[in-house]
Design a protein around this motif. Structure first.
Motif, PDB file in Angstrom:
ATOM      1  N   ALA A  78      65.878  -2.413 -34.432  1.00  0.00           N
ATOM      2  CA  ALA A  78      67.309  -2.349 -34.137  1.00  0.00           C
ATOM      3  C   ALA A  78      68.048  -3.553 -34.740  1.00  0.00           C
ATOM      4  N   LEU A  79      67.366  -4.686 -34.818  1.00  0.00           N
ATOM      5  CA  LEU A  79      67.993  -5.878 -35.389  1.00  0.00           C
ATOM      6  C   LEU A  79      68.020  -5.849 -36.911  1.00  0.00           C
ATOM      7  N   ILE A  80      67.006  -5.192 -37.475  1.00  0.00           N
ATOM      8  CA  ILE A  80      66.835  -5.227 -38.929  1.00  0.00           C
ATOM      9  C   ILE A  80      67.633  -4.133 -39.625  1.00  0.00           C
ATOM     10  N   ASN A  81      67.659  -2.973 -38.981  1.00  0.00           N
ATOM     11  CA  ASN A  81      68.251  -1.805 -39.612  1.00  0.00           C
ATOM     12  C   ASN A  81      69.746  -2.000 -39.835  1.00  0.00           C
ATOM     13  N   GLU A  82      70.176  -1.793 -41.052  1.00  0.00           N
ATOM     14  CA  GLU A  82      71.588  -1.994 -41.366  1.00  0.00           C
ATOM     15  C   GLU A  82      72.335  -0.670 -41.502  1.00  0.00           C
ATOM     16  N   SER A  83      71.550   0.396 -41.477  1.00  0.00           N
ATOM     17  CA  SER A  83      72.191   1.688 -41.686  1.00  0.00           C
ATOM     18  C   SER A  83      72.905   2.116 -40.412  1.00  0.00           C
ATOM     19  N   SER A  84      74.139   2.582 -40.553  1.00  0.00           N
ATOM     20  CA  SER A  84      74.894   2.978 -39.363  1.00  0.00           C
ATOM     21  C   SER A  84      74.434   4.343 -38.861  1.00  0.00           C
ATOM     22  N   HIS A  85      73.759   5.083 -39.716  1.00  0.00           N
ATOM     23  CA  HIS A  85      73.294   6.408 -39.281  1.00  0.00           C
ATOM     24  C   HIS A  85      71.858   6.254 -38.826  1.00  0.00           C
ATOM     25  N   SER A  86      71.720   6.063 -37.522  1.00  0.00           N
ATOM     26  CA  SER A  86      70.412   5.668 -37.016  1.00  0.00           C
ATOM     27  C   SER A  86      69.353   6.754 -37.190  1.00  0.00           C
TER      28      SER A  86
END
Lengths: 515, 211
Positions: free
Chosen positions: A322-330
């Motif tokens: 959750a901290l690393i992911n930068e994509s807004s479309h989870s």
């Protein structure tokens, strides 16, 4: 120019690696090694040919002989210093070097901390050595007092446990070579290495140029890799002379890779434990079996492996993810094409197999597992590092201010610097193979993930190619990609593309243009 | 209280020109002979006060070997500043620098501040007198300056080894960063290209070694 300028001292993020968060979640991905050898040769023009003396054949043979004798001397010296007799282990305490010749302390590890850890670890090593000797005896494999076995017991749960707890350093080279099926390679390629040495003796090309640039930058902190000056005459370190030959031969043997920065570290560390020819074949095995594609010209293998690591993080460490992911479309996998920024920090984890990332003793423990258990070990260790850092990462995220940049900068520093302090190899390995939810991660699963990532990325690259063919702009590309991803995930059917009429008509026009 | 702004800066240039050494000098005021090659990228930060402005540099130091160029767009994406480094004794590294400048102008954000840096200045001067030794350099100050003027870049000759001009590069970049771009933004800024007449341009190769 009269403005006042001042600089602060380096600011390192503090961490407490003993705070371990254990949480379990299970689940799995699945995986078949899918590796298309990518023979792309780059055009080469030699700028600046070096003024090196071309040797005659007799001179070459003489210099080779001399270099090999010196190498044997250095290796037997290292061999002696790693031979684990209690007095030798203690001798390390009195020295500023470890048993392989590396400096004990650095920016991240204080010498007092090293010595404190080494006092415990050296006792552990003596105990493990005795257990290994018993295991060998039980399997009818006798080992001479100062010798090293060339055969090891058949694969078993028990042996795997022993490997995970560390192979005795003085047996390491032989054990790695045996587990990696190096002897088969040697048998199938009799005389090949000597021929390569001969052919590359006076070779000068783009690869050898790059090798020269990196040679003296390989382990400058290790005494055996430093040139020797006697009576005002400087002689090149025998290990570096050998490293040059191994890398040159490799670049000729594997033209699809040539020389890639980071191979110097892998080959260099192999040479601490193996003779020249076996080190060469081990390097071949590492690049074709353990890390296929990683060092190829386009480095696509790096991106693929990073993609697999991201899939693993999402699965096993959702809080970290959750901290690393930068994509807004989870719920889509676009992170496989546009890797999170954090992947910059993990590039070297794969390329140099943790050399320079973890302290050397810890790195060697990872290599033990890698050569016995295949590439899954790299992923498991990577996940473990993130798991150990999770509490600190979450702490940082609580401090998230309005300026997002502050969080990411500190995160990057932590992920880059904290592994350099992981001296306690036992703690890392126990966490990795005993306590974690990913301790059972299988090689098959990794291979399936890899296949999936390769396919996803090639589909995406196809899209990009078409984009440049029709001159789409950035915004359009993003929308098209998002649509493609949603379609791929079968989350919407083709009909529901009407949700965005504008995009729909735009897509139609693009498709017409492509046709 | 001074204002603090974060500046994302990326270092680009051929292998072994001294990118990591420049960063090590700037961040830790240290130098290491035979610095290990950077694999992938390294990340470092350093704070720097210029007048009333505090700038926190977030520095991405990259690997120099050609094949790593495939990863470079990821590094300079959203970068507000770039150091394009070459070795004053290696003409090939200057050609490579030219390529990087071109790529940055085509691909990076429009108002990126770029400094062209000719490193290893120590190799061309006599350490005693500070005078240049004939025949040591392969890239002249004029060539460097010409490229910088042509492309609208800051220009410095530096030595990470002697610390000559290293802080000056970062200070000059800090001064050029407009405050409103301190946070990454996509829309082109009104500021556009940097000011060519800035006094900091004068410092390249002047021979006044700081050590």
């Amino acid at each position: 120019m009269d403005t006042e300028v001042s600089f602060s001292t380096p600011n390192l993020v503090e961490e407490h690696s003993d705070a371990l968060a254990r949480h379990n979640s299970d689940g799995g991905y699945s995986l078949i090694d899918y590796y298309a050898e990518n023979r792309r040769e780059e055009p080469f023009t030699l700028v600046n040919p070096p003024h090196r003396k071309t040797l005659t054949r007799t001179e070459s043979i003489q210099s080779l002989k001399k270099s090999r004798t010196s190498l044997e001397r250095v290796q037997s010296k290292i061999g002696e210093s790693i031979h684990q007799e209690p007095n030798r282990l203690n001798a390390i305490l009195a020295s500023d070097r470890d048993r392989y010749g590396f400096r004990k302390s650095n920016h991240y590890v204080k010498i007092e901390d090293y010595d404190e850890w080494w006092t415990r670890y050296s006792q552990y090593l003596s105990r493990r050595k005795k257990k290994w000797e018993k295991l060998m005896a039980k399997n009818g494999l006798l080992v001479a007092k100062k010798g090293s076995p060339t055969r090891f017991p058949a694969r078993s749960e028990e042996l795997r446990r022993y490997v995970r707890k560390g192979i005795p350093a003085e047996w390491r080279g032989d054990a790695w070579f045996y587990f990696a099926k190096g002897y088969d390679k040697l048998k199938d390629n009799k005389g090949v290495y000597d021929k390569l040495v001969d052919e590359t003796m006076n070779l000068i090309n783009e690869n050898t140029e790059a090798i020269e640039k990196d040679l003296h930058r390989t382990f400058p902190e290790n005494v055996h890799f430093n040139d020797i000056t006697r009576n005002g005459v400087t002689e090149e370190s025998p290990l570096l002379q050998t490293l040059r030959r191994v890398l040159k031969c490799f670049s000729k043997y594997r033209p699809s890779i040539g020389y890639c920065q980071s191979l110097n570290f892998i080959a260099g560390l192999l040479l601490v434990f193996l003779d020249e020819e076996r080190a060469f074949w081990m390097l071949v095995i590492v690049t074709e079996r353990y890390l296929p594609g990683i060092h190829e010209f386009n480095l696509e293998g790096v991106n693929v492996h990073q993609g697999v690591l991201m899939l693993c993080l999402r699965q096993y460490l959702p809080n970290v993810w959750a901290l690393i992911n930068e994509s807004s479309h989870s719920n889509n996998n676009s992170f496989l094409y546009e890797l999170p920024t954090l992947s910059f920090c993990t590039t070297s984890w794969f390329m140099s197999i943790f050399v320079g990332v973890l302290p050397i003793e810890t790195t060697l423990r990872v290599w033990d597992c890698l050569f016995y258990e295949e590439s899954k070990a790299i992923f498991q260790v990577s996940l473990t590092i993130f798991k150990l850092l999770e509490p600190q990462m979450l702490d940082l995220s609580h401090k998230r201010s309005e300026d997002d940049g502050i969080l990411s900068a500190e995160l990057f520093q932590m992920i880059q610097n904290a592994p350099k302090r992981l001296l306690d190899a036992n703690a890392l390995m126990e966490e990795c193979f005993r306590f974690s939810s990913f301790s059972k991660l299988s090689q098959e699963e990794i291979l399936n993930c890899k296949k999936y990532v390769i396919e996803s990325r090639s589909r995406y690259n196809e899209l990009i190619k078409r984009r440049s063919a029709v001159g789409m702009d950035e915004q359009e590309r993003k929308e098209l990609m998002r649509t493609a991803v949603l379609l791929e995930n079968k989350q919407i059917g083709l009909k529901s593309m009407n949700w965005n009429g504008r995009l729909n008509s735009r897509m139609r026009r693009i498709q017409q243009r492509i046709r | 209280m001074s204002k603090q702004t974060s500046v994302k800066l990326v270092l680009l240039g051929e292998a072994a020109v001294g990118k990591s050494s420049l960063v090590l000098r700037f961040v830790s005021n240290d130098f290491q002979e035979n610095k290990e090659p950077t694999i992938g990228a390294a990340f470092l930060t350093q704070r720097c006060t210029i007048g009333t402005k505090t700038i926190k540099f977030e520095i991405w130091d990259t690997a120099g070997q050609e094949r790593f160029a495939n990863l470079a767009p990821l590094y300079y994406r959203n970068a507000q500043a770039a150091l394009v480094v070459y070795d004053v004794t290696k003409p090939a590294s200057f050609i490579k620098a030219r390529h990087w400048v071109k790529e940055l102008h085509e691909q990076a954000s429009k108002n990126i501040v770029i400094a062209l840096v000719g490193n290893k200045y120590d190799l061309v001067v006599d350490p005693e007198t500070g005078e240049e030794i004939e025949g040591r350099r392969s890239v002249s100050v004029e060539e460097g300056k010409a490229l910088a003027d042509e492309e609208g870049l800051l220009f410095f000759e530096t030595s990470a080894k002697s610390a000559f001009n290293v802080n000056e590069v970062f200070t000059a970049i800090g001064k050029q960063i407009p405050e409103e771009t301190s946070k990454p933004q996509d829309e082109p800024s009104s500021v556009g290209r940097i000011d060519l007449n800035a006094p900091v341009d004068e410092s390249g190769g002047a021979g006044n070694c700081a050590c």
